[in-house]
Enzyme design. Sequence first.
Site, PDB file in Angstrom:
ATOM      1  CE  LYS A 184      48.149  25.130  41.793  1.00  0.00           C
ATOM      2  NZ  LYS A 184      48.842  25.851  42.900  1.00  0.00           N
ATOM      3  CD  GLU A 259      42.451  12.970  49.338  1.00  0.00           C
ATOM      4  OE1 GLU A 259      41.484  13.135  50.124  1.00  0.00           O
ATOM      5  OE2 GLU A 259      43.590  13.398  49.583  1.00  0.00           O
ATOM      6  CB  CYS A 293      42.101  15.100  53.756  1.00  0.00           C
ATOM      7  SG  CYS A 293      43.173  13.801  53.080  1.00  0.00           S
ATOM      8  CD  GLU A 387      38.735  18.986  55.997  1.00  0.00           C
ATOM      9  OE1 GLU A 387      39.544  18.054  55.832  1.00  0.00           O
ATOM     10  OE2 GLU A 387      38.290  19.677  55.056  1.00  0.00           O
TER      11      GLU A 387
END
Length: 487
Positions: A184, A259, A293, A387
């Site tokens: 996906k 992750e 990330c 973040e």
Amino acid sequence: MSVDGGRTWPDAAEWTGKIYSEGWRTAEGGTRRVVEPATGEPLAEVGLAAPSDVERAAARAARVASEWAAATASDRVDVLIRAERALRERSGSVREWIVRETGGVPAKGDYEIAAGLAQLRHAIGIASQPPGEVLVPQVPGGTSLAWRVPVGVVGVITPWNAPLLFAMRALAPALALGNTVLLKPDPLTPVSGGVLVAQLFAEAGLPGGVLHVLPGDAATGRAVAADRHVAMISFTGSTGAGREVARIAGEGLKRVSLELGGKNSIVVLEDADVEAAAAAGAISSFGYQGQACVAAGRHVVHADVVEEYTEALVRLAKALPVGDPRDEGVALGPVISERQAARIARIVDASVDAGARVLTGGTRAGLFYPPTVLDRVDRSMPAFHEEIFGPVAPVVPFRSEDEAVEIANDTAYGLTAAVHSRSVPRASTLAQRLRTGMIHINDVSAKDAANAPFGGMGISGNTSRIGGTASLEAFTQWRWMTAPGPS
């Protein structure tokens, strides 16, 4: 798009408005227009998988799972070899799709292609690993064997920032080890993260039903995580979305590999090569607009060199042109969406209101956000804790190594970090005190390798890993068999 072999590839007539499930078929979830971030121009129209599409694809993947698992390692390797060759041959078209769909510069496209090729090559090696071991039997003359078998149907849910790489990172080892896959891709990048992958494996001769590509939104992802036929979820994305995926998958006691995000530090000691450290810091914070990330979210710099370091970082930031990534000389393209641009602006503006200072950048033009350096950043500010996922480098000074470790560890995340010092033993000793799953000495924070276990601690993941030999554990499970000795 680009022309390969005298025609446009991939042929939009085959896949426009469709999903891939034993060939291209009409999606029950409707369609979605894919828009180029740099220009706002429409690029494509893809099908969106409804939960009913997911259910049908998962059932089919489960039915063929035993056949694919029973295929010889050499048969699976042959498919991966052909897929690797197809990606090399189609690299021009793939690069253009990545540039236009993700907003990355051509070098970013080249990186994803090279990394995707590396993942395929490494998976080829994994397929030939010894499957198990002979154990000491509990009875004289008996047999005791343990070997790895495929998990079954693997759901792979990928983000928009490195769509080809993240698809290959999970898909290649999962297929190599005998699993079937539901992929996906994110609805913002369904072509470079899904359509292209389907086309490459179709050209490679992957048997029907082994791979299904199901673009969609969060509802599609929830359906993949919940489906009773799916034995494992490999998810890459935000921590918030990862929590929801884990919750849904947990109801079915599925294996989950997460992750997630990071608030990563580059620690610069007073004896570092300041220019080299600043160059690594610039790459880590500004590469692909900071949308990774593993990007550096904090520059933790010794007070004795913080002024020199900051000046170098500002100089490097000002030298990076921002614009359409297809234009020659452009270093930073647009961020992926208005939502992301607004998030970056909110964090920077709130931090400035709290006392941070913008040394360069700090003002966006639509989706284009320039490389930005902030100083006077303290722990009360959003730029310290959140973040950012944008091209922003917050600089935080320290006086002692203990303080540097405390600052770097002051986060619930724990993905990656870098430490700079002219003394590698000193940097390595400090690195051991950082709570991260990955650490790099005198280098960037943003690194990836096909043969290395990739993942983080804390809310950066669930301590599982994929990559390298970790993929063996991720995508297989142990089976033990015994037989008695002669009677």
